[in-house]
Write a protein that holds these residues in place. Structure first.
Motif, PDB file in Angstrom:
ATOM      1  N   UNK A 172       7.112  11.237  -4.370  1.00 23.05           N
ATOM      2  CA  UNK A 172       7.124   9.830  -3.942  1.00 23.05           C
ATOM      3  C   UNK A 172       7.988   9.673  -2.680  1.00 23.05           C
ATOM      4  N   UNK A 173       9.123  10.376  -2.666  1.00 23.15           N
ATOM      5  CA  UNK A 173       9.985  10.313  -1.458  1.00 23.15           C
ATOM      6  C   UNK A 173       9.233  10.819  -0.246  1.00 23.15           C
ATOM      7  N   UNK A 203       0.839  -1.208   0.000  1.00 21.89           N
ATOM      8  CA  UNK A 203       0.000   0.000   0.000  1.00 21.89           C
ATOM      9  C   UNK A 203       0.875   1.260   0.000  1.00 21.89           C
ATOM     10  N   UNK A 204       1.969   1.200   0.747  1.00 20.10           N
ATOM     11  CA  UNK A 204       2.878   2.360   0.824  1.00 20.10           C
ATOM     12  C   UNK A 204       3.512   2.631  -0.542  1.00 20.10           C
ATOM     13  N   UNK A 205       3.968   1.584  -1.189  1.00 13.99           N
ATOM     14  CA  UNK A 205       4.602   1.752  -2.509  1.00 13.99           C
ATOM     15  C   UNK A 205       3.597   2.316  -3.511  1.00 13.99           C
ATOM     16  N   UNK A 206       2.363   1.853  -3.412  1.00 17.98           N
ATOM     17  CA  UNK A 206       1.324   2.326  -4.324  1.00 17.98           C
ATOM     18  C   UNK A 206       1.020   3.806  -4.074  1.00 17.98           C
ATOM     19  N   UNK A 207       0.924   4.182  -2.790  1.00 14.16           N
ATOM     20  CA  UNK A 207       0.664   5.595  -2.459  1.00 14.16           C
ATOM     21  C   UNK A 207       1.790   6.476  -2.976  1.00 14.16           C
ATOM     22  N   UNK A 208       3.021   6.014  -2.824  1.00 15.52           N
ATOM     23  CA  UNK A 208       4.162   6.822  -3.258  1.00 15.52           C
ATOM     24  C   UNK A 208       4.190   6.925  -4.785  1.00 15.52           C
ATOM     25  N   UNK A 223      13.333   4.938  -8.788  1.00 14.61           N
ATOM     26  CA  UNK A 223      14.064   4.705 -10.036  1.00 14.61           C
ATOM     27  C   UNK A 223      13.110   4.757 -11.228  1.00 14.61           C
ATOM     28  N   UNK A 224      11.943   4.142 -11.064  1.00 11.37           N
ATOM     29  CA  UNK A 224      10.973   4.101 -12.160  1.00 11.37           C
ATOM     30  C   UNK A 224      10.468   5.505 -12.480  1.00 11.37           C
ATOM     31  N   UNK A 225      10.142   6.273 -11.439  1.00 10.21           N
ATOM     32  CA  UNK A 225       9.636   7.631 -11.672  1.00 10.21           C
ATOM     33  C   UNK A 225      10.711   8.503 -12.321  1.00 10.21           C
ATOM     34  N   UNK A 226      11.949   8.369 -11.855  1.00  7.36           N
ATOM     35  CA  UNK A 226      13.050   9.161 -12.425  1.00  7.36           C
ATOM     36  C   UNK A 226      13.241   8.840 -13.894  1.00  7.36           C
ATOM     37  N   UNK A 259       9.038  -1.467  -3.229  1.00  5.55           N
ATOM     38  CA  UNK A 259      10.025  -0.863  -2.315  1.00  5.55           C
ATOM     39  C   UNK A 259      10.453   0.491  -2.860  1.00  5.55           C
ATOM     40  N   UNK A 260      11.010   1.292  -1.961  1.00  2.00           N
ATOM     41  CA  UNK A 260      11.237   2.701  -2.286  1.00  2.00           C
ATOM     42  C   UNK A 260      12.160   2.897  -3.479  1.00  2.00           C
ATOM     43  N   UNK A 261      13.306   2.230  -3.492  1.00  2.00           N
ATOM     44  CA  UNK A 261      14.256   2.529  -4.574  1.00  2.00           C
ATOM     45  C   UNK A 261      13.684   2.142  -5.933  1.00  2.00           C
TER      46      UNK A 261
END
Ligand SMILES: Cc1ncc(COP(=O)(O)O)c(C=O)c1O
Length: 407
Positions: free
Chosen positions: A402-403, A295-300, A377-380, A371-373
């Motif tokens: 996202x961060x 859920x956290x990854x999706x929100x970010x 990475x995908x957004x960047x 996961x965060x990285x």
């Protein structure tokens, strides 16, 4: 001499599509373990352990919790062909491609299939499901939990009870959600649930965990016709019609997984090792932690996409926690962007099917990729590719949002 090609050396991709995703390294390691014979006591022990582990994953006490050998669709097919007797009425609520798949499989099983549909991007409310069940009086309701084609998750908490009130069995295709979203099989009174490894379970495609309760068992076992070469002297067949597939005959697969260990197929040894390790990793993390991580990854991810000026697809109140649909902006070639992400950044995101083809991308954040990285990475990379495509967007806004969402 026939060409033998080069050594296998696939590129290292970050798989952020609708599945498969990158398998957890521990799962790949488990698959390299030595093979054992299927009746080796050690292997039977691993089978028993795998059943026990998946009882934890499915949140069930069901005795019959096992693996069907094949991709997720193999368990869908095993469930439907074993539950549906020719002529049975089956209700399929369709809210995406994988609803249509269940319609198609049920028809092949000879069912009298009744369909209700909502527009892609939405789900059914309780009233619509209640009305359809009352009207059609199905013997079986077959529904997806999450449909990756639309990224929507159907609320299921009340459906099991409703089916029981109307004497219908409920089959749930949890291929895309098991391990990533809460799906308490027993508490929600789901009769049969199946999945695949290659999404939130973090394994490769090729093994399909399935659980079924006593209500489903009753319907399946009355159709048991043991293969002639395996039958004990005097053994009687069940009174029901023979199941229309040998490979996917759950009555025989149950005998194979039982203490009888009655031979059926040769268990896919390395896939069983993989499935066992997927469940161990998930249960070690803890189901609530895994659901919260997805859920956290999706929100970010969604915060990042919105900050980039992109529009999300579908009813956000019912979006799956592990996959996000996002509109391809006007004037941007969606396939070209996907190709550039792959070629320049080694990142895969998903295209879409049917009415959504060419309209949305689908970005997965599942299994060990939630996961965060992986999200940053995908957004960047998406920002870099869209900028190259002359899509105007605020610099670093996606990654920063996202961060911030990850905290
Ligand atoms: C909800 C759902 N059901 C079934 C499938 C089919 O799975 P497989 O391709 O592993 O057979 C998928 C695959 O994306 C899915 O998302």
């Amino acid at each position: 001499m026939a060409e033998i090609f080069e050594d296998l050396n696939p590129p290292q991709r970050l798989l952020m599509g609708p599945g498969p995703i990158n398998a957890h390294p521990r799962v790949l390691q488990a698959m390299a373990a030595p093979l054992l014979g299927q009746f080796d006591p050690k292997f039977r022990e691993y089978m028993t352990q795998t059943s026990a582990l998946y009882r934890g994953v499915f949140q069930t006490g069901n005795r019959w919790t096992l693996l069907v050998d094949g991709t997720a669709r193999s368990a869908i097919e095993a469930a439907l062909v074993s539950l549906i007797e020719p002529g049975d009425r089956v209700l399929v609520p369709v809210f995406g491609r994988f609803g249509h798949l269940k319609v198609e499989i049920a028809r092949r099983c000879g069912a009298d299939v009744r369909v209700i549909e909502v527009e892609w991007g939405k789900v059914f409310d309780d009233t619509a499901l209640r009305k359809a069940i009352k009207k059609e009086k199905p013997k079986l309701v077959a529904v997806s939990h999450g449909d990756t084609s639309t990224t929507m998750a159907q609320p299921l908490a009340g459906l099991g009870k409703l089916c029981r009130e109307h004497d219908a069995l409920l089959y749930v295709d949890a291929t895309a959600t098991l391990g990533g979203m809460d799906l308490p099989t027993d508490a929600w009174q789901l009769d049969v649930v199946s999945a695949g490894l290659q999404k939130c379970l973090g394994g490769p495609p090729g093994s399909a965990p399935l659980t079924l309760n006593e209500r489903a068992e009753k319907r399946i076992v009355r159709r048991k016709h043991t293969e002639q070469g395996l039958k004990a002297p005097g053994q009687q067949d069940g009174p029901g019609p023979i199941i229309g597939s040998n490979y996917f005959d759950l009555a025989m697969i149950m005998d194979y997984w039982s203490d009888k260990a009655l031979n059926h197929h040769t268990e896919a040894t390395s896939m069983l090792y993989a499935a066992r390790e997927c469940a161990r990793i998930l249960l070690q993390e803890g189901l609530p932690n895994a659901f919260a991580r997805h859920a956290r990854a999706s929100r970010a991810l969604t915060a990042g996409l919105k900050a980039m000026g992109l529009e999300l697809f579908g009813d956000q109140d019912h979006k799956m926690a592990n996959i996000t649909g996002v509109f391809i902006p006007a004037g941007v070639d969606g396939d070209k962007v996907r190709r550039a992400l792959l070629a320049e950044h080694n990142i895969e995101i998903g295209t879409s099917f049917g009415p959504l083809h060419g309209r949305i991308w689908r970005i997965g954040t599942m299994g060990c990729n939630a996961r965060e990285d992986a999200v940053l990475t995908t957004l960047g990379a998406l920002e870099a590719v869209l900028t190259a495509e002359k899509f105007r967007l605020p610099r670093r806004a996606g990654v920063d949002a996202a961060r911030a969402a990850f905290g």
